[in-house]
Design a protein around this motif. Structure first.
Motif, PDB file in Angstrom:
ATOM      1  N   ILE A 165     -16.871 -19.507  12.789  1.00 49.75           N
ATOM      2  CA  ILE A 165     -16.831 -19.365  11.494  1.00 49.75           C
ATOM      3  C   ILE A 165     -17.732 -19.366  11.309  1.00 49.75           C
ATOM      4  O   ILE A 165     -19.216 -20.375  11.455  1.00 49.75           O
ATOM      5  CB  ILE A 165     -15.888 -20.776  11.165  1.00 49.75           C
ATOM      6  N   LEU A 166     -18.410 -19.062   9.226  1.00 46.96           N
ATOM      7  CA  LEU A 166     -19.408 -18.979   9.053  1.00 46.96           C
ATOM      8  C   LEU A 166     -19.371 -20.330   7.454  1.00 46.96           C
ATOM      9  O   LEU A 166     -18.465 -19.987   7.350  1.00 46.96           O
ATOM     10  CB  LEU A 166     -20.251 -17.761   8.197  1.00 46.96           C
ATOM     11  N   PRO A 167     -19.411 -21.893   8.240  1.00 45.96           N
ATOM     12  CA  PRO A 167     -19.457 -22.473   7.085  1.00 45.96           C
ATOM     13  C   PRO A 167     -20.866 -22.432   5.638  1.00 45.96           C
ATOM     14  O   PRO A 167     -21.478 -22.245   6.424  1.00 45.96           O
ATOM     15  CB  PRO A 167     -19.815 -23.921   8.320  1.00 45.96           C
ATOM     16  N   LEU A 168     -19.735 -22.575   4.833  1.00 47.00           N
ATOM     17  CA  LEU A 168     -20.263 -22.203   3.327  1.00 47.00           C
ATOM     18  C   LEU A 168     -20.355 -23.383   2.129  1.00 47.00           C
ATOM     19  O   LEU A 168     -19.998 -24.085   2.551  1.00 47.00           O
ATOM     20  CB  LEU A 168     -20.446 -21.115   2.809  1.00 47.00           C
ATOM     21  N   PRO A 169     -21.969 -24.792   2.657  1.00 46.92           N
ATOM     22  CA  PRO A 169     -21.863 -25.563   1.455  1.00 46.92           C
ATOM     23  C   PRO A 169     -21.270 -25.529  -0.133  1.00 46.92           C
ATOM     24  O   PRO A 169     -21.053 -24.402  -0.162  1.00 46.92           O
ATOM     25  CB  PRO A 169     -23.231 -25.757   1.642  1.00 46.92           C
ATOM     26  N   ALA A 170     -20.303 -26.129   0.106  1.00 45.76           N
ATOM     27  CA  ALA A 170     -19.887 -26.293  -0.956  1.00 45.76           C
ATOM     28  C   ALA A 170     -20.626 -25.689  -2.614  1.00 45.76           C
ATOM     29  O   ALA A 170     -19.979 -24.981  -3.625  1.00 45.76           O
ATOM     30  CB  ALA A 170     -18.908 -27.431  -1.591  1.00 45.76           C
ATOM     31  N   GLY A 171     -21.790 -26.301  -2.508  1.00 43.06           N
ATOM     32  CA  GLY A 171     -22.723 -25.714  -3.450  1.00 43.06           C
ATOM     33  C   GLY A 171     -23.638 -24.502  -3.155  1.00 43.06           C
ATOM     34  O   GLY A 171     -23.653 -24.000  -4.714  1.00 43.06           O
ATOM     35  N   SER A 172     -23.142 -23.887  -2.441  1.00 48.22           N
ATOM     36  CA  SER A 172     -23.347 -22.271  -2.500  1.00 48.22           C
ATOM     37  C   SER A 172     -22.440 -21.743  -3.392  1.00 48.22           C
ATOM     38  O   SER A 172     -23.498 -20.472  -4.174  1.00 48.22           O
ATOM     39  CB  SER A 172     -23.552 -22.124  -1.449  1.00 48.22           C
ATOM     40  N   PHE A 173     -22.364 -21.802  -3.891  1.00 45.92           N
ATOM     41  CA  PHE A 173     -21.290 -21.551  -4.540  1.00 45.92           C
ATOM     42  C   PHE A 173     -21.715 -21.290  -5.563  1.00 45.92           C
ATOM     43  O   PHE A 173     -21.281 -20.126  -7.400  1.00 45.92           O
ATOM     44  CB  PHE A 173     -19.387 -21.662  -4.924  1.00 45.92           C
ATOM     45  N   GLY A 174     -22.097 -22.441  -6.431  1.00 47.63           N
ATOM     46  CA  GLY A 174     -22.860 -22.133  -7.951  1.00 47.63           C
ATOM     47  C   GLY A 174     -22.370 -23.019  -8.644  1.00 47.63           C
ATOM     48  O   GLY A 174     -20.911 -23.007  -8.519  1.00 47.63           O
ATOM     49  N   HIS A 175     -22.830 -22.901 -10.448  1.00 47.05           N
ATOM     50  CA  HIS A 175     -21.777 -23.085 -11.475  1.00 47.05           C
ATOM     51  C   HIS A 175     -20.988 -21.871 -11.540  1.00 47.05           C
ATOM     52  O   HIS A 175     -19.878 -21.919 -12.416  1.00 47.05           O
ATOM     53  CB  HIS A 175     -23.040 -22.931 -12.658  1.00 47.05           C
ATOM     54  N   SER A 176     -20.956 -20.350 -11.338  1.00 48.64           N
ATOM     55  CA  SER A 176     -20.438 -19.245 -11.635  1.00 48.64           C
ATOM     56  C   SER A 176     -18.695 -19.061 -10.236  1.00 48.64           C
ATOM     57  O   SER A 176     -17.909 -19.105 -10.712  1.00 48.64           O
ATOM     58  CB  SER A 176     -21.142 -18.196 -11.265  1.00 48.64           C
ATOM     59  N   ARG A 177     -18.545 -20.384  -9.317  1.00 44.78           N
ATOM     60  CA  ARG A 177     -18.005 -20.346  -8.807  1.00 44.78           C
ATOM     61  C   ARG A 177     -17.772 -18.754  -7.744  1.00 44.78           C
ATOM     62  O   ARG A 177     -16.615 -18.821  -7.245  1.00 44.78           O
ATOM     63  CB  ARG A 177     -16.823 -20.678  -9.054  1.00 44.78           C
ATOM     64  N   GLN A 178     -18.621 -18.820  -7.833  1.00 44.33           N
ATOM     65  CA  GLN A 178     -18.772 -17.058  -7.183  1.00 44.33           C
ATOM     66  C   GLN A 178     -19.958 -16.959  -6.257  1.00 44.33           C
ATOM     67  O   GLN A 178     -21.497 -17.489  -6.403  1.00 44.33           O
ATOM     68  CB  GLN A 178     -18.855 -16.189  -7.822  1.00 44.33           C
ATOM     69  N   LEU A 179     -19.872 -16.247  -5.141  1.00 38.92           N
ATOM     70  CA  LEU A 179     -21.175 -15.829  -3.876  1.00 38.92           C
ATOM     71  C   LEU A 179     -20.558 -13.916  -3.448  1.00 38.92           C
ATOM     72  O   LEU A 179     -19.691 -14.240  -3.468  1.00 38.92           O
ATOM     73  CB  LEU A 179     -21.043 -17.203  -2.617  1.00 38.92           C
ATOM     74  N   LYS A 180     -22.370 -13.711  -3.410  1.00 38.50           N
ATOM     75  CA  LYS A 180     -22.401 -12.661  -2.964  1.00 38.50           C
ATOM     76  C   LYS A 180     -22.726 -12.169  -1.652  1.00 38.50           C
ATOM     77  O   LYS A 180     -23.396 -13.524  -1.151  1.00 38.50           O
ATOM     78  CB  LYS A 180     -23.652 -11.488  -3.606  1.00 38.50           C
ATOM     79  N   LEU A 181     -21.867 -11.742  -0.696  1.00 45.81           N
ATOM     80  CA  LEU A 181     -21.545 -11.427   0.929  1.00 45.81           C
ATOM     81  C   LEU A 181     -22.167 -10.085   0.549  1.00 45.81           C
ATOM     82  O   LEU A 181     -21.594  -9.546   0.314  1.00 45.81           O
ATOM     83  CB  LEU A 181     -20.905 -12.239   1.008  1.00 45.81           C
ATOM     84  N   LYS A 182     -23.123  -9.739   1.976  1.00 46.70           N
ATOM     85  CA  LYS A 182     -23.993  -8.754   2.379  1.00 46.70           C
ATOM     86  C   LYS A 182     -22.980  -8.762   3.535  1.00 46.70           C
ATOM     87  O   LYS A 182     -23.612 -10.028   4.560  1.00 46.70           O
ATOM     88  CB  LYS A 182     -24.975  -8.374   2.671  1.00 46.70           C
ATOM     89  N   ILE A 183     -21.388  -7.797   3.678  1.00 50.08           N
ATOM     90  CA  ILE A 183     -21.721  -7.161   4.771  1.00 50.08           C
ATOM     91  C   ILE A 183     -21.750  -6.304   5.906  1.00 50.08           C
ATOM     92  O   ILE A 183     -21.956  -5.489   4.744  1.00 50.08           O
ATOM     93  CB  ILE A 183     -19.827  -7.512   5.202  1.00 50.08           C
ATOM     94  N   CYS A 184     -20.978  -6.211   7.560  1.00 51.53           N
ATOM     95  CA  CYS A 184     -21.818  -5.347   7.733  1.00 51.53           C
ATOM     96  C   CYS A 184     -20.845  -5.323   8.641  1.00 51.53           C
ATOM     97  O   CYS A 184     -20.633  -5.829   9.722  1.00 51.53           O
ATOM     98  CB  CYS A 184     -22.975  -4.609   8.233  1.00 51.53           C
ATOM     99  N   ILE A 185     -19.475  -3.996   9.001  1.00 43.32           N
ATOM    100  CA  ILE A 185     -19.026  -4.044  10.328  1.00 43.32           C
ATOM    101  C   ILE A 185     -19.142  -3.116  11.025  1.00 43.32           C
ATOM    102  O   ILE A 185     -19.152  -1.682  10.908  1.00 43.32           O
ATOM    103  CB  ILE A 185     -17.838  -4.252   9.661  1.00 43.32           C
ATOM    104  N   ARG A 186     -19.455  -3.059  12.770  1.00 43.54           N
ATOM    105  CA  ARG A 186     -19.935  -1.806  13.298  1.00 43.54           C
ATOM    106  C   ARG A 186     -18.539  -2.037  15.240  1.00 43.54           C
ATOM    107  O   ARG A 186     -17.371  -2.823  15.256  1.00 43.54           O
ATOM    108  CB  ARG A 186     -21.018  -2.551  13.730  1.00 43.54           C
ATOM    109  N   HIS A 187     -18.318  -0.521  15.471  1.00 44.57           N
ATOM    110  CA  HIS A 187     -18.421  -0.692  16.826  1.00 44.57           C
ATOM    111  C   HIS A 187     -18.471  -1.400  17.305  1.00 44.57           C
ATOM    112  O   HIS A 187     -19.297  -1.608  17.184  1.00 44.57           O
ATOM    113  CB  HIS A 187     -17.918   1.107  17.015  1.00 44.57           C
ATOM    114  N   HIS A 188     -18.396  -1.871  18.035  1.00 39.85           N
ATOM    115  CA  HIS A 188     -18.946  -3.147  19.647  1.00 39.85           C
ATOM    116  C   HIS A 188     -19.299  -1.862  20.203  1.00 39.85           C
ATOM    117  O   HIS A 188     -18.949  -1.153  20.913  1.00 39.85           O
ATOM    118  CB  HIS A 188     -17.751  -3.929  19.572  1.00 39.85           C
ATOM    119  N   GLY A 189     -20.886  -1.657  20.259  1.00 40.43           N
ATOM    120  CA  GLY A 189     -21.134  -1.740  21.873  1.00 40.43           C
ATOM    121  C   GLY A 189     -21.276   0.226  21.365  1.00 40.43           C
ATOM    122  O   GLY A 189     -20.701   1.028  20.022  1.00 40.43           O
TER     123      GLY A 189
END
Ligand SMILES: [Zn+2]
Ligand SMILES: [Zn+2]
Ligand SMILES: [Zn+2]
Ligand SMILES: [Zn+2]
Length: 255
Positions: A231-255
């Motif tokens: 799991i990726l732990p994200l501190p409660a404070g990371s969501f900020g005042h907007s209570r939102q967080l932008k995440l950049k994601i990339c999903i690949r085939h393994h190998g």
């Protein structure tokens, strides 16, 4: 009831309906029987691993067991072909009775249940991916393998659904809400033996950047969705005042 096809020496098959599927299970360990099968003098049978465990003493009559094979039942076992339990989800596989469980464990047609609330769809993963596109496209984020995409996660969203544009593979981004931190992980809805995907998440907040890399876990239903160790732990404070967080994601085939 299992439907069986028996191939006698004539090479002709006859369909048989087994009213008691347990008749081919070892009466001691309840596993499906496979050769060699042993019998005591009174005709009680046991699988070979049970003969060792019971120290060659028949639990029903105390006579020695493990020296005489029960060739009749071995012949029957060899001649029986069973359709995969996932026939209705498109599996065309037929195996010998003793290989039935081995196949079931690796069957790519094992059913997946739709994780959307109030949806009861169950089908093979291919059927499920099509269903998800047809019925829930508006509730999911579309993305492409190997390309970075961005999502906005609200602090109290418990899950986000992601669907790959070409293959249709469906992923769940889980957001477990905790007191001090939220935990993020990505699961793939697929049979357990299907491929694992590699994924990377980048979270930026305040002056911090967290990069997390892991492999997706396969789940076949929301009920399997147990807390993952990756799991990726994200501190409660990371969501900020907007209570939102932008995440950049990339999903690949393994190998
Ligand atoms: Zn046994
Ligand atoms: Zn016996
Ligand atoms: Zn199968
Ligand atoms: Zn659905």
């Amino acid at each position: 009831m299992d439907e069986l096809v028996v191939d006698p020496a004539t090479n002709e098959s006859i369909s048989v309906t087994l009213t008691d599927p347990e008749v081919f299970d070892c009466p001691i360990c309840y596993e499906s029987l496979s050769s060699p099968v042993f019998q005591c003098e009174n005709g009680h049978i046991a699988c070979s691993s049970c003969c060792t465990k019971i120290m060659n003493k028949c639990p029903s009559c105390c006579l020695p067991i493990g020296y005489n094979r029960c060739r009749a039942i071995e012949k029957v076992l060899e001649s029986i072909k069973v359709k995969c339990q996932n026939t209705r989800y498109g599996c065309k596989e037929t195996t010998s009775f003793s290989k039935k469980l081995d196949h079931a464990k690796t069957c790519h047609h094992a059913p997946c249940s739709c994780p959307m609330a109030d949806c009861n769809f169950v089908g093979s993963c291919t059927q499920f991916y099509k269903h998800f596109r047809d019925e829930h496209e508006n509730s999911s984020v579309q993305f492409q393998h190997n390309k970075v995409f961005q999502i906005t996660l609200n602090v109290d969203d418990t899950s986000l659904f992601l669907q790959e544009e070409k293959d249709g593979v469906v992923f769940i981004l889980n957001n477990r809400i905790g007191c001090l931190a939220n935990s993020i992980s990505v699961c793939c809805i697929a049979p357990s033996t299907n491929e694992r995907f590699y994924y990377e998440i980048v979270a930026k907040y305040a002056r911090s950047i967290i990069t997390f890399q892991s492999y997706t876990e396969n789940i076949q239903s929301r009920i399997d969705n147990q807390p993952s160790s990756d799991i990726l732990p994200l501190p409660a404070g990371s969501f900020g005042h907007s209570r939102q967080l932008k995440l950049k994601i990339c999903i690949r085939h393994h190998g």
